[in-house]
Design an enzyme around this catalytic site. Structure first.
Site, PDB file in Angstrom:
ATOM      1  N   TYR A  67      32.328  22.515 -15.713  1.00 18.74           N
ATOM      2  CA  TYR A  67      31.515  21.324 -15.479  1.00 18.74           C
ATOM      3  C   TYR A  67      32.273  20.327 -14.608  1.00 18.74           C
ATOM      4  CZ  TYR A  67      28.737  17.146 -16.571  1.00 18.74           C
ATOM      5  OH  TYR A  67      27.968  16.008 -16.490  1.00 18.74           O
ATOM      6  N   GLY A 117      15.866  12.342 -20.714  1.00 18.86           N
ATOM      7  CA  GLY A 117      17.213  11.827 -20.549  1.00 18.86           C
ATOM      8  C   GLY A 117      17.400  10.877 -19.391  1.00 18.86           C
TER       9      GLY A 117
END
Length: 264
Positions: free
Chosen positions: A154, A18
């Site tokens: 998050y 990623g």
């Protein structure tokens, strides 16, 4: 602009895939010696091979350790006691309802997303300051400014990263060490690709087309109207790590495609 990081050593946490892997490749392409990190030895070795394949002749090492705990951070510092560039990329995410999260879940998220960067910055930045040069980058998120209701955990952790990066930049004022946060928006990482794969196949769309539809549906304020590539995020990070970015510190630099609706 020719970015030259020859002679610099860069550690990128969670860099086996990623955005992290793209950053590692970008830094290696600019001449830095790169230390990749992941939790498993085989994925670390795979990332080393990926970087060398993309940048033949690159100097790449790896450390397998879980930065979500003090023991893992200590293992990295023991293996690599000095770096010039620290990219705190490690993070966990995923939609979870606020009422489903336990105290342990909140603690784990804070340890991985926030304390990993705190621990490594504490270990490395004093030597950077003594040397008169260093770069620290926290990979935050547009969710730091635009907390999603299904990922409050998050968003909270990414906002905390902004506070740490800004405060640490002040603490290191005048030392030649810069500290910044980079805020990606929707990015076509391995995780998003996998999430969209089945729906894309059913709709007869490419992954890129499905990602654009996802952005339009879930981030309608996006000006870009598509997901960024991991390389586009990495370009910003490599620049912030460069000598050319010497006057940029304490900043929150968005690579969000304009998702956050503000001119500031």
């Amino acid at each position: 602009m020719q970015i030259d990081l020859t002679g610099k050593t860069a550690l990128v946490t969670a860099s086996t895939a990623g955005i992290g892997l793209a950053i590692a490749i970008g830094l290696a392409r600019s001449g830095a010696t790169v230390i990749v990190n992941g939790r498993k030895q085989d994925t670390v070795e795979g990332a080393i091979a990926d970087v060398v394949r993309e940048v033949p002749g690159a100097t790449v090492r790896g450390v397998a350790a879980d930065v979500g705990g003090a023991e893992g951070c200590d293992a990295i510092v023991a293996a690599e006691p000095a770096v010039d560039i620290l990219v705190n990329n490690a993070g966990i995410y995923g939609p979870r309802d606020f009422y489903e999260l336990s105290d342990e879940d909140w603690t784990r998220i804070f340890d991985v997303n926030v304390m990993s960067g705190v621990r490594l910055a504490r270990a490395y930045t004093a030597a950077m300051a003594a040397n008169g040069w260093g770069r620290v980058v926290f990979i935050s998120s547009e969710s730091a400014l635009n907390t999603p209701e299904d990922m409050i955990h998050y968003g909270f952790s990414k906002t905390a990263q902004l506070a740490v990066s800004r405060g640490l930049a002040k603490r290191l004022s005048g030392t030649g060490v810069t500290v910044n946060a980079v805020l990606p928006g929707p990015t076509l990482s391995d995780g998003l690709r996998e999430m969209l794969r089945e729906d894309a196949q059913k709709a007869g769309l490419s992954i890129e087309e499905a990602a654009a539809e996802f952005v339009k549906a879930h981030r309608p304020s996006s000006i870009l109207q598509r997901a960024a590539t991991v390389e586009e995020v990495a370009h910003m990070v490599v620049y912030v790590c460069s000598p050319q970015a010497s006057a940029t510190t304490g900043a929150a630099l968005r690579v969000d495609g304009g998702v956050v609706d503000t001119i500031a």
